[in-house]
Design an enzyme around this catalytic site. Sequence first.
Site, short mmCIF file in Angstrom:
data_model
loop_
_atom_site.label_atom_id
_atom_site.label_comp_id
_atom_site.label_asym_id
_atom_site.label_seq_id
_atom_site.Cartn_x
_atom_site.Cartn_y
_atom_site.Cartn_z
N PHE A 1 -17.55 -3.33 -0.92
CA PHE A 1 -18.57 -2.53 -1.81
C PHE A 1 -18.56 -2.88 -3.35
CE2 PHE A 1 -17.93 1.03 1.37
CZ PHE A 1 -18.99 0.60 2.25
N TYR B 1 0.89 -1.14 -0.13
CA TYR B 1 0.01 -0.03 0.04
C TYR B 1 0.84 1.41 0.14
CZ TYR B 1 -3.62 -3.19 1.55
OH TYR B 1 -4.49 -4.19 1.55
#
EC number: 1.1.1.307
Length: 329
Positions: free
Chosen positions: A224, A52
């Site tokens: 999501f 990340y």
Amino acid sequence: MTYLAETVTLNNGEKMPLVGLGCWKMPNDVCADQIYEAIKIGYRLFDGAQDYANEKEVGQGVNRAIKEGLVKREDLVVVSKLWNSFHHPDNVPRALERTLSDLQLDYVDIFYIHFPLAFKPVPFDEKYPPGFYTGKEDEAKGHIEEEQVPLLDTWRALEKLVDQGKIKSLGISNFSGALIQDLLRGARIKPVALQIEHHPYLTQERLIKYVKNAGIQVVAYSSFGPVSFLELENKKALNTPTLFEHDTIKSIASKHKVTPQQVLLRWATQNGIAIIPKSSKKERLLDNLRINDALTLTDDELKQISGLNQNIRFNDPWEWLDNEFPTFI
């Protein structure tokens, strides 16, 4: 006043919040402040990774909160993930030391194997985190060079780091059932968690059942669905209708007077799956943290949402450059 999420007890006795904050795609310039503010709100689980490229900033936010007395280190669950380039047993401890140095911490609470893939390593000073980079020649060809390292060799190197107190718990991410079964046959220390892509378009019910029966906690990422991958210009995500606008999700949200996002998160937690959604808005952060208090879905609603499954996977190594990694085949 802070709100603390419900916790689950892992198979080694350690506790983990059911709701955490995901650090993927968290911008470096705001990451430290977002971590700090999340701790003030009540977050205790922070899901990061070497890949990340923001572990220094995550560490800054964590250490600021500890220094100011907002929280004790032992109250936090700080997560990182071993990137694919560091699977060789000689590179595993070096990679962890890099993470601990960036975080400015003495240990991580959970250290996952990010993918069951081993890439050819490159020196830290050449590129870190390396991502798909395995050398200039490979990069020019759009190719990822693999390294022939069995997963169990990597796992045993990680187990030694648990013995040394540098890792509290081990986890696996993006593993198939067969790989998990094989790992469990040879592991001395059992993984406490499996992190997978999980949303109504990819429910993975059989995998989850197997993992739960094995005493391993499931953690969902990309709850999501396609929304998480739009900014990456993922073709599959761009061509898939958003779950937020799906009639089933909207109808259930309207009935409970909540947002579609809350319906999606509660569907996961009500099935005993931990979640790590990201948000930069304090109100949304608190809503996510308090999701179990916001609504309870009926059995029929849970089935309706699960019935949306289409086995659509947005994070598939088969589609990485020219390699066609068979991770999920």
